[in-house]
Scaffold this active site. Structure first.
Site, PDB file in Angstrom:
ATOM      1  N   ARG A 235      -2.432  -6.355 -59.207  1.00 28.58           N
ATOM      2  CA  ARG A 235      -2.624  -5.349 -59.956  1.00 28.58           C
ATOM      3  C   ARG A 235      -2.374  -5.966 -61.311  1.00 28.58           C
ATOM      4  NH1 ARG A 235      -4.315  -3.000 -56.624  1.00 28.58           N
ATOM      5  NH2 ARG A 235      -2.987  -0.885 -55.608  1.00 28.58           N
ATOM      6  N   GLU A 264      -8.082  -0.589 -67.107  1.00 34.31           N
ATOM      7  CA  GLU A 264      -9.564  -0.299 -65.589  1.00 34.31           C
ATOM      8  C   GLU A 264     -10.453   0.683 -65.930  1.00 34.31           C
ATOM      9  OE1 GLU A 264      -8.756  -1.260 -61.900  1.00 34.31           O
ATOM     10  OE2 GLU A 264      -7.416  -3.188 -62.217  1.00 34.31           O
ATOM     11  N   HIS A 283     -12.083  -4.819 -59.876  1.00 32.01           N
ATOM     12  CA  HIS A 283     -11.248  -4.192 -58.815  1.00 32.01           C
ATOM     13  C   HIS A 283     -11.911  -4.273 -57.369  1.00 32.01           C
ATOM     14  CE1 HIS A 283      -7.571  -1.719 -58.732  1.00 32.01           C
ATOM     15  NE2 HIS A 283      -7.951  -2.178 -57.507  1.00 32.01           N
TER      16      HIS A 283
HETATM   17  P1  NAD Z   1       2.497  -6.629 -48.800  1.00 37.45           P
HETATM   18  O1  NAD Z   1       3.834  -5.770 -49.326  1.00 37.45           O
HETATM   19  O2  NAD Z   1       2.277  -7.496 -47.669  1.00 37.45           O
HETATM   20  O3  NAD Z   1       4.104  -8.076 -49.568  1.00 37.45           O
HETATM   21  C1  NAD Z   1       4.232  -7.848 -51.128  1.00 37.45           C
HETATM   22  C2  NAD Z   1       4.433  -9.476 -50.384  1.00 37.45           C
HETATM   23  O4  NAD Z   1       5.427  -9.162 -52.355  1.00 37.45           O
HETATM   24  C3  NAD Z   1       5.361  -8.791 -49.954  1.00 37.45           C
HETATM   25  O5  NAD Z   1       6.602 -10.068 -49.250  1.00 37.45           O
HETATM   26  C4  NAD Z   1       7.222  -8.624 -50.923  1.00 37.45           C
HETATM   27  O6  NAD Z   1       8.584  -9.090 -50.771  1.00 37.45           O
HETATM   28  C5  NAD Z   1       6.542  -9.598 -52.249  1.00 37.45           C
HETATM   29  N1  NAD Z   1       7.492  -8.453 -53.009  1.00 37.45           N
HETATM   30  C6  NAD Z   1       7.207  -7.781 -54.064  1.00 37.45           C
HETATM   31  N2  NAD Z   1       8.176  -7.429 -54.304  1.00 37.45           N
HETATM   32  C7  NAD Z   1       8.496  -9.376 -55.177  1.00 37.45           C
HETATM   33  C8  NAD Z   1       8.899  -9.867 -56.810  1.00 37.45           C
HETATM   34  N3  NAD Z   1       9.403  -9.257 -57.329  1.00 37.45           N
HETATM   35  N4  NAD Z   1       9.105 -10.906 -56.248  1.00 37.45           N
HETATM   36  C9  NAD Z   1       7.767 -11.847 -55.446  1.00 37.45           C
HETATM   37  N5  NAD Z   1       7.602 -11.456 -54.184  1.00 37.45           N
HETATM   38  C10 NAD Z   1       7.950 -10.572 -54.085  1.00 37.45           C
HETATM   39  O7  NAD Z   1       1.457  -6.565 -49.789  1.00 37.45           O
HETATM   40  P2  NAD Z   1      -0.103  -7.334 -49.692  1.00 37.45           P
HETATM   41  O8  NAD Z   1      -0.930  -6.097 -48.229  1.00 37.45           O
HETATM   42  O9  NAD Z   1      -0.351  -8.216 -49.501  1.00 37.45           O
HETATM   43  O10 NAD Z   1      -1.018  -6.520 -50.818  1.00 37.45           O
HETATM   44  C11 NAD Z   1      -0.025  -6.918 -51.731  1.00 37.45           C
HETATM   45  C12 NAD Z   1      -0.516  -6.000 -53.215  1.00 37.45           C
HETATM   46  O11 NAD Z   1      -1.805  -6.668 -53.634  1.00 37.45           O
HETATM   47  C13 NAD Z   1      -0.856  -4.910 -53.489  1.00 37.45           C
HETATM   48  O12 NAD Z   1       0.426  -4.436 -53.008  1.00 37.45           O
HETATM   49  C14 NAD Z   1      -1.699  -3.931 -53.912  1.00 37.45           C
HETATM   50  O13 NAD Z   1      -1.817  -4.009 -54.894  1.00 37.45           O
HETATM   51  C15 NAD Z   1      -2.290  -5.586 -54.376  1.00 37.45           C
HETATM   52  N6  NAD Z   1      -3.988  -5.347 -53.783  1.00 37.45           N
HETATM   53  C16 NAD Z   1      -5.100  -5.707 -54.082  1.00 37.45           C
HETATM   54  C17 NAD Z   1      -6.955  -5.217 -54.055  1.00 37.45           C
HETATM   55  C18 NAD Z   1      -7.421  -5.320 -55.059  1.00 37.45           C
HETATM   56  O14 NAD Z   1      -8.519  -5.068 -54.051  1.00 37.45           O
HETATM   57  N7  NAD Z   1      -8.172  -6.537 -55.429  1.00 37.45           N
HETATM   58  C19 NAD Z   1      -6.653  -4.834 -52.600  1.00 37.45           C
HETATM   59  C20 NAD Z   1      -5.252  -4.578 -52.210  1.00 37.45           C
HETATM   60  C21 NAD Z   1      -4.124  -5.377 -52.133  1.00 37.45           C
END
Ligand code: NAD
Length: 319
Positions: A235, A264, A283
């Protein structure tokens, strides 16, 4: 309640199949816009609200929807939904956590390779007649010599780490607030500061929360290894844009690749638009037909909740 009495509001369109399932489950209103004013009017008598990335489901919106039972988020991040307010009001939030994992991982690796080999700039150089000059200046390390630092070793972080370690032979280090072990590839946990200092490529895969907003600020960037690259497909607000623009301008980082921005689309005077050595994508991490189909499955989960069944993917809240 009979299906005809259920009112389902769709703020951002889903697939045709998902829309048909929703129409069979109740009266569906599809919004033209997902701004707060439009949401406030639409949710007044609704039982379910379906959104994707850009609708902001604030406390205000939730409190304007006394009949609301379920919010469906087609996608992964939950930062556009006030999950605390939803919980307080007994509203279930469902989402599609694994919908985009592979797609975002592939884009992340594409951005990494594009940065490393300067693919957009080489392409532009050839088109402007600077073929020889671009070829003379081109020299890059190979991924197998490099250390990847992953912040957030969840679904996407692991999909990136696995591909980079097994596929490209990179060394992988990571930081997370939970322990994701056992992992099915080699990766070493390190503290955040150590990751900043050791990684040649830092890739962000955290959700946007109060803990991660502006995580990569001036202070964090000052600890990055000289010549490191930053990739953000999580994000935009995880990174301080002005601080990043300054680090790129003074040459401390060799490049950045961003699929997401804090604004965005960005305003014409956004600080990163004028920064050097940066690649943007708009994005598009989840923009594959497979991801979009998986996201539309949120409609089925919303219908389950409306029918009084337990949801398949209730929101996981980081605090
Ligand atoms: P997920 O929940 O499987 O993984 C997120 C990880 O981040 C978890 O292991 C969590 O413990 C860790 N985390 C949370 N807070 C933290 C912190 N302060 N410090 C370190 N680690 C921390 O989620 P995911 O499926 O891997 O997705 C991650 C992110 O990717 C989503 O939340 C979304 O914002 C983003 N995303 C972006 C797109 C895009 O189009 N670019 C698409 C999908 C997801």
């Amino acid at each position: 309640m009979a299906p005809s009495q259920l009112h389902i509001v769709v703020a951002e369109r889903l697939s045709r199949e998902a829309m048909e399932s929703l129409q069979a489950a109740g009266r569906v209103t599809v919004l033209d816009s997902c701004d707060e004013g439009c949401l406030l009017t639409a949710v007044a008598d609704c039982d379910a609200l379906l959104v994707r990335t850009y609708s902001q489901v604030t406390r205000h919106v939730i409190e304007h929807a006394p009949n609301l039972k379920v919010i469906g988020r087609g996608g992964v991040g939950l930062d556009n939904i006030d999950t605390t307010a939803a919980t307080e009001h007994g509203v279930t939030v469902v989402y599609t956590p694994a919908a985009a994992t592979g797609a975002v991982a592939e884009l992340t690796i594409g951005l990494m390779l594009s940065l490393l080999r300067d693919i957009p700039a080489n392409d532009a150089a050839i088109r402007s007649g600077a073929y020889e000059q671009a070829r003379t200046n081109a020299m890059a390390n190979e991924l197998s010599e490099m250390t990847l630092g992953i912040i957030g070793m969840g679904r996407i972080g692991q999909a990136v780490g696995r591909r980079c370690q097994v596929g490209f032979g990179m060394s992988v280090i990571y930081h997370d607030i939970i322990d994701p072990q056992p992992l099915d590839f080699q990766a070493t946990f390190v503290e955040k500061d150590a990751l900043y200092k050791q990684a040649d490529v830092v890739s962000l895969h955290v959700p946007l929360t109060e803990l991660t907003r502006w995580l990569i600020d001036k202070e964090a960037l000052s600890q990055f290894k000289s010549g490191a690259m930053l990739i953000n497909t999580s994000r935009g607000q995880v990174v301080d844009s002005l601080a990043l623009a300054n680090r790129l301008r003074n040459g401390a980082l060799s490049g950045a690749a961003l699929d997401v921005l804090d604004e965005e689309p960005p305003a014409a005077n956004h600080p990163l638009l004028a920064a050097p050595h940066i690649i943007f994508t708009p994005h598009i991490g989840a923009k594959t037909p497979m991801s979009q189909t998986r996201m539309s499955a949120v409609a089925e989960d919303v219908i389950r909740v409306l029918q009084g069944l337990p949801p398949v993917s209730a929101a996981h809240i980081y605090r």
